[in-house]
Design a protein around this motif. Structure first.
Motif, PDB file in Angstrom:
ATOM      1  N   LEU A 334       0.885  -1.420   0.089  1.00  0.00           N
ATOM      2  CA  LEU A 334      -0.486   0.251  -0.301  1.00  0.00           C
ATOM      3  C   LEU A 334       0.561   1.120   0.511  1.00  0.00           C
ATOM      4  CD1 LEU A 334      -3.117   1.147   1.367  1.00  0.00           C
ATOM      5  CD2 LEU A 334      -1.032   2.318   1.826  1.00  0.00           C
ATOM      6  N   VAL A 335       0.379   2.099  -1.239  1.00  0.00           N
ATOM      7  CA  VAL A 335       1.200   3.115  -1.159  1.00  0.00           C
ATOM      8  C   VAL A 335       0.051   4.703  -0.715  1.00  0.00           C
ATOM      9  CG1 VAL A 335       2.780   4.715  -2.888  1.00  0.00           C
ATOM     10  CG2 VAL A 335       2.947   2.687  -2.419  1.00  0.00           C
ATOM     11  N   VAL A 336       1.187   5.568  -0.184  1.00  0.00           N
ATOM     12  CA  VAL A 336       0.061   6.591   0.483  1.00  0.00           C
ATOM     13  C   VAL A 336       0.553   7.555  -0.216  1.00  0.00           C
ATOM     14  CG1 VAL A 336      -1.286   8.457   1.971  1.00  0.00           C
ATOM     15  CG2 VAL A 336      -0.637   6.292   2.664  1.00  0.00           C
ATOM     16  N   THR A 337      -0.326   7.939  -1.811  1.00  0.00           N
ATOM     17  CA  THR A 337       0.118   8.466  -2.803  1.00  0.00           C
ATOM     18  C   THR A 337      -0.400   9.937  -2.975  1.00  0.00           C
ATOM     19  OG1 THR A 337      -1.964   8.183  -4.584  1.00  0.00           O
ATOM     20  CG2 THR A 337      -0.209   7.110  -4.556  1.00  0.00           C
ATOM     21  N   ASP A 338      -1.125  10.510  -2.218  1.00  0.00           N
ATOM     22  CA  ASP A 338      -1.348  12.034  -1.232  1.00  0.00           C
ATOM     23  C   ASP A 338      -2.383  12.094  -0.094  1.00  0.00           C
ATOM     24  OD1 ASP A 338      -1.260  14.827  -1.275  1.00  0.00           O
ATOM     25  OD2 ASP A 338      -2.784  14.947  -3.362  1.00  0.00           O
ATOM     26  N   PHE A 339      -2.798  12.842  -0.050  1.00  0.00           N
ATOM     27  CA  PHE A 339      -3.736  13.233   1.161  1.00  0.00           C
ATOM     28  C   PHE A 339      -4.122  14.541   1.822  1.00  0.00           C
ATOM     29  CE2 PHE A 339       0.460  14.320   3.161  1.00  0.00           C
ATOM     30  CZ  PHE A 339      -0.195  15.128   3.520  1.00  0.00           C
ATOM     31  N   LYS A 340      -5.103  14.810   2.161  1.00  0.00           N
ATOM     32  CA  LYS A 340      -6.027  16.028   2.531  1.00  0.00           C
ATOM     33  C   LYS A 340      -7.049  15.628   3.675  1.00  0.00           C
ATOM     34  CE  LYS A 340      -9.869  15.627  -0.427  1.00  0.00           C
ATOM     35  NZ  LYS A 340     -10.156  15.866  -2.176  1.00  0.00           N
ATOM     36  N   LYS A 341      -7.073  16.464   4.782  1.00  0.00           N
ATOM     37  CA  LYS A 341      -8.305  17.165   5.084  1.00  0.00           C
ATOM     38  C   LYS A 341      -9.136  16.516   4.905  1.00  0.00           C
ATOM     39  CE  LYS A 341     -10.070  19.509   9.468  1.00  0.00           C
ATOM     40  NZ  LYS A 341      -9.512  18.349  10.467  1.00  0.00           N
ATOM     41  N   ASP A 342     -10.184  15.493   5.911  1.00  0.00           N
ATOM     42  CA  ASP A 342     -11.528  14.666   5.734  1.00  0.00           C
ATOM     43  C   ASP A 342     -12.217  15.834   5.933  1.00  0.00           C
ATOM     44  OD1 ASP A 342     -13.329  12.677   4.259  1.00  0.00           O
ATOM     45  OD2 ASP A 342     -12.402  11.715   5.859  1.00  0.00           O
ATOM     46  N   ASP A 343     -13.470  16.392   4.774  1.00  0.00           N
ATOM     47  CA  ASP A 343     -14.441  16.768   5.052  1.00  0.00           C
ATOM     48  C   ASP A 343     -15.988  16.023   5.333  1.00  0.00           C
ATOM     49  OD1 ASP A 343     -15.677  15.945   2.716  1.00  0.00           O
ATOM     50  OD2 ASP A 343     -14.798  17.432   1.221  1.00  0.00           O
ATOM     51  N   LEU A 344     -16.191  14.624   5.532  1.00  0.00           N
ATOM     52  CA  LEU A 344     -16.262  13.757   5.717  1.00  0.00           C
ATOM     53  C   LEU A 344     -17.760  13.659   4.197  1.00  0.00           C
ATOM     54  CD1 LEU A 344     -15.871  13.696   9.452  1.00  0.00           C
ATOM     55  CD2 LEU A 344     -15.163  12.121   7.962  1.00  0.00           C
ATOM     56  N   ASN A 345     -18.131  14.193   3.538  1.00  0.00           N
ATOM     57  CA  ASN A 345     -18.580  14.424   2.885  1.00  0.00           C
ATOM     58  C   ASN A 345     -18.725  13.359   1.607  1.00  0.00           C
ATOM     59  OD1 ASN A 345     -20.543  16.836   3.897  1.00  0.00           O
ATOM     60  ND2 ASN A 345     -18.888  17.778   2.701  1.00  0.00           N
ATOM     61  N   TYR A 346     -18.534  12.810   2.006  1.00  0.00           N
ATOM     62  CA  TYR A 346     -18.227  11.262   1.508  1.00  0.00           C
ATOM     63  C   TYR A 346     -20.062  10.839   1.256  1.00  0.00           C
ATOM     64  CZ  TYR A 346     -16.978   8.791   4.704  1.00  0.00           C
ATOM     65  OH  TYR A 346     -16.419   8.313   5.888  1.00  0.00           O
ATOM     66  N   ASN A 347     -20.131   9.750   0.238  1.00  0.00           N
ATOM     67  CA  ASN A 347     -21.535   8.987   0.213  1.00  0.00           C
ATOM     68  C   ASN A 347     -21.230   8.076   1.292  1.00  0.00           C
ATOM     69  OD1 ASN A 347     -23.786   7.429  -0.066  1.00  0.00           O
ATOM     70  ND2 ASN A 347     -24.107   8.179  -2.257  1.00  0.00           N
ATOM     71  N   ARG A 348     -21.751   7.687   1.577  1.00  0.00           N
ATOM     72  CA  ARG A 348     -22.379   5.850   2.406  1.00  0.00           C
ATOM     73  C   ARG A 348     -22.428   5.078   1.493  1.00  0.00           C
ATOM     74  NH1 ARG A 348     -19.048   7.633   6.983  1.00  0.00           N
ATOM     75  NH2 ARG A 348     -19.758   9.781   7.402  1.00  0.00           N
ATOM     76  N   LYS A 349     -23.084   5.650   0.870  1.00  0.00           N
ATOM     77  CA  LYS A 349     -23.185   3.986   0.231  1.00  0.00           C
ATOM     78  C   LYS A 349     -22.504   3.386  -0.679  1.00  0.00           C
ATOM     79  CE  LYS A 349     -28.489   5.455   0.324  1.00  0.00           C
ATOM     80  NZ  LYS A 349     -29.394   5.880  -1.564  1.00  0.00           N
ATOM     81  N   ASP A 350     -20.953   4.405  -1.201  1.00  0.00           N
ATOM     82  CA  ASP A 350     -20.090   4.560  -1.813  1.00  0.00           C
ATOM     83  C   ASP A 350     -19.105   2.985  -1.063  1.00  0.00           C
ATOM     84  OD1 ASP A 350     -21.438   5.444  -4.016  1.00  0.00           O
ATOM     85  OD2 ASP A 350     -20.407   7.260  -3.861  1.00  0.00           O
ATOM     86  N   VAL A 351     -19.577   2.805   0.045  1.00  0.00           N
ATOM     87  CA  VAL A 351     -18.138   3.090   0.833  1.00  0.00           C
ATOM     88  C   VAL A 351     -18.027   1.455   0.408  1.00  0.00           C
ATOM     89  CG1 VAL A 351     -17.262   2.706   3.244  1.00  0.00           C
ATOM     90  CG2 VAL A 351     -18.521   4.356   3.322  1.00  0.00           C
ATOM     91  N   TYR A 352     -17.244   0.102   0.272  1.00  0.00           N
ATOM     92  CA  TYR A 352     -16.861  -0.295   0.123  1.00  0.00           C
ATOM     93  C   TYR A 352     -16.152  -1.283   1.417  1.00  0.00           C
ATOM     94  CZ  TYR A 352     -14.448  -4.485  -2.740  1.00  0.00           C
ATOM     95  OH  TYR A 352     -14.385  -6.098  -3.214  1.00  0.00           O
ATOM     96  N   ASN A 353     -17.470  -2.764   1.353  1.00  0.00           N
ATOM     97  CA  ASN A 353     -17.628  -3.048   2.841  1.00  0.00           C
ATOM     98  C   ASN A 353     -16.524  -4.764   2.879  1.00  0.00           C
ATOM     99  OD1 ASN A 353     -18.538  -1.690   4.754  1.00  0.00           O
ATOM    100  ND2 ASN A 353     -20.425  -1.879   3.897  1.00  0.00           N
ATOM    101  N   ASP A 354     -16.575  -4.859   1.095  1.00  0.00           N
ATOM    102  CA  ASP A 354     -15.999  -6.801   1.394  1.00  0.00           C
ATOM    103  C   ASP A 354     -13.977  -6.896   2.130  1.00  0.00           C
ATOM    104  OD1 ASP A 354     -17.658  -8.727   0.433  1.00  0.00           O
ATOM    105  OD2 ASP A 354     -18.075  -7.091  -1.943  1.00  0.00           O
ATOM    106  N   ARG A 355     -13.879  -7.777   2.713  1.00  0.00           N
ATOM    107  CA  ARG A 355     -12.788  -7.892   2.635  1.00  0.00           C
ATOM    108  C   ARG A 355     -11.971  -8.196   2.170  1.00  0.00           C
ATOM    109  NH1 ARG A 355     -11.985 -10.958   7.322  1.00  0.00           N
ATOM    110  NH2 ARG A 355      -9.695 -12.086   6.545  1.00  0.00           N
TER     111      ARG A 355
END
Length: 396
Positions: A334-355
């Protein structure tokens, strides 16, 4: 009219000289010419970064006048401008850090307590809420044959003790045919925990501090002065020689002033392999034959403390009396290519839940693995998944 044409030519020349390009470069030891793996590469004044692979190769998607900093525990930190790399082989040579480690530091405080302080300080320092833009990749082998591959661009929205995953693009391949007798086994890794375990120093916590396991280890504390003049502390640990247990050895590097950890490298002690535990998993037995976990962390120019890279390698024996006798190996990067402060506005329906990212299959809009500072495949790995591109004449 000629002045206008001249203006646009100058503008085009200026724009192209500062355009973003994809650079594939190689790191080698200046003395031995051997490739340097697991070096951390960051673009100055940005959150962008990547890491070199087993062949010393890495790719950076950046402006051609961008400065990159290359750091590795065993080598002198090097900063170079991309347009200064004139060598046709695109090779950067690094010099070994020849500064000798000082004598072992004797402290009144037990070394394992210093280590725990570094873990706690680092754990509390991580910036949250934060979005880690990452490239994730996983290979699986069964009985020394590659069976699965998957990679993808994943955003880890981290807040509190958990992370929500938004998978932007992914691809996956089954590397064995239907008539192959090799079992198609899952690695057992959980892509959902690929960053949270590094942010909690999960492996270090389990093997050293759970149940006061530190009593099973000998610790050594050393210091080193870097080329920049700053000092780092290095804690090495290894199993006590007289113990008949399957234990680990490792190195943790941290800043003695801030107590922030920059490197963690843990591997099972193969001299203790005969003492590995056998556990029952449903209808089979399993034994751990090897494990290595390596992570690097960085403090950015803006003072953010974030994960930069992590890799996990494991080897298991799985068997029963009737049918199974398999050796499972896995490797994730896993490589962290970039980052930013999270505004927590992403769509919860898009969250990936599989292992497993493998279940998502091939869902991509461009050749993301050639961009975004993703880790470069080794020659062997490139051959393994070459069929992905051959089988797909058009982008999904």
């Amino acid at each position: 009219m000629s002045k206008i044409i001249y203006f646009f030519i100058c503008l085009l020349t200026f724009t192209s000289s500062f355009s973003q390009q994809n650079y594939v470069l190689f790191l080698k030891d200046s003395a031995t010419k051997e490739p340097i793996q697991s070096a951390t590469i960051t673009v100055k004044n940005s959150g962008f970064g990547t890491v070199s692979n087993d062949e010393g190769a890495f790719q950076i998607y950046a402006l051609n006048n961008a400065e990159i900093t290359i750091s590795h525990l065993q080598y002198k930190t090097t900063t170079i401008t991309l347009d200064k790399i004139a060598d046709k082989t695109n090779t950067i040579f690094l010099d070994l850090n020849t500064l000798e480690l000082e004598d072992i530091i004797v402290t009144k405080e037990p070394i394992h307590e210093l280590l725990y302080k570094a873990v706690e300080t680092s754990r509390n320092k991580f910036n949250k809420p934060i979005v880690l833009n990452t490239y994730y990749r996983e290979f699986v082998k069964v009985n020394d044959k590659y069976t699965r591959f998957t990679d993808g661009l994943i955003d880890y929205h981290m807040s509190g003790s958990k992370a929500d995953l938004i998978v932007n693009q992914s691809r996956a391949a089954k590397l064995i045919t239907e008539d192959d007798e090799t079992l198609d086994l899952a690695s057992g890794l959980d892509v959902r925990h690929a960053t949270t375990k590094q942010y909690t120093f999960y492996t270090l916590e389990k093997i050293i501090f759970d149940g006061k396991n530190y009593k099973d280890y000998d610790f050594e504390l050393k210091s080193r002065i870097e080329k920049s003049g700053s000092e780092v502390y290095i804690i090495n640990f290894k199993p006590k020689e007289d113990l008949k247990k399957y234990l680990y050895k490792g190195t943790v590097v941290f800043n003695p002033e801030s107590y922030l950890i920059t490197d963690v490298d843990i591997a099972s002690d193969q001299t203790k392999l005969e003492y590995t535990k056998v556990i029952n998993i449903l209808i089979v037995k399993a034994a751990l034959l090897g494990l290595r976990v390596k992570s690097t962390y960085k403090i950015t120019d803006a003072g953010n403390y974030v994960l930069a890279f992590s890799t996990r390698k494991g080897k298991l024996k799985i068997w029963n009396k009737k049918k199974y006798n398999e050796t499972l190996e896995y490797k994730s990067d896993l490589v962290v290519t970039d980052f930013k402060k999270d505004d927590l506005n992403y769509n919860r329906k898009d969250v990936y839940n599989d292992r497993s990212l493998y279940k998502r299959g091939n869902k991509y809009s461009d050749k993301f693995w050639q961009k975004n500072n993703s880790m470069v495949l080794t020659d062997d790995e490139a051959q393994i998944i070459k069929k992905l591109e051959l089988e797909s004449n058009s982008v999904n």
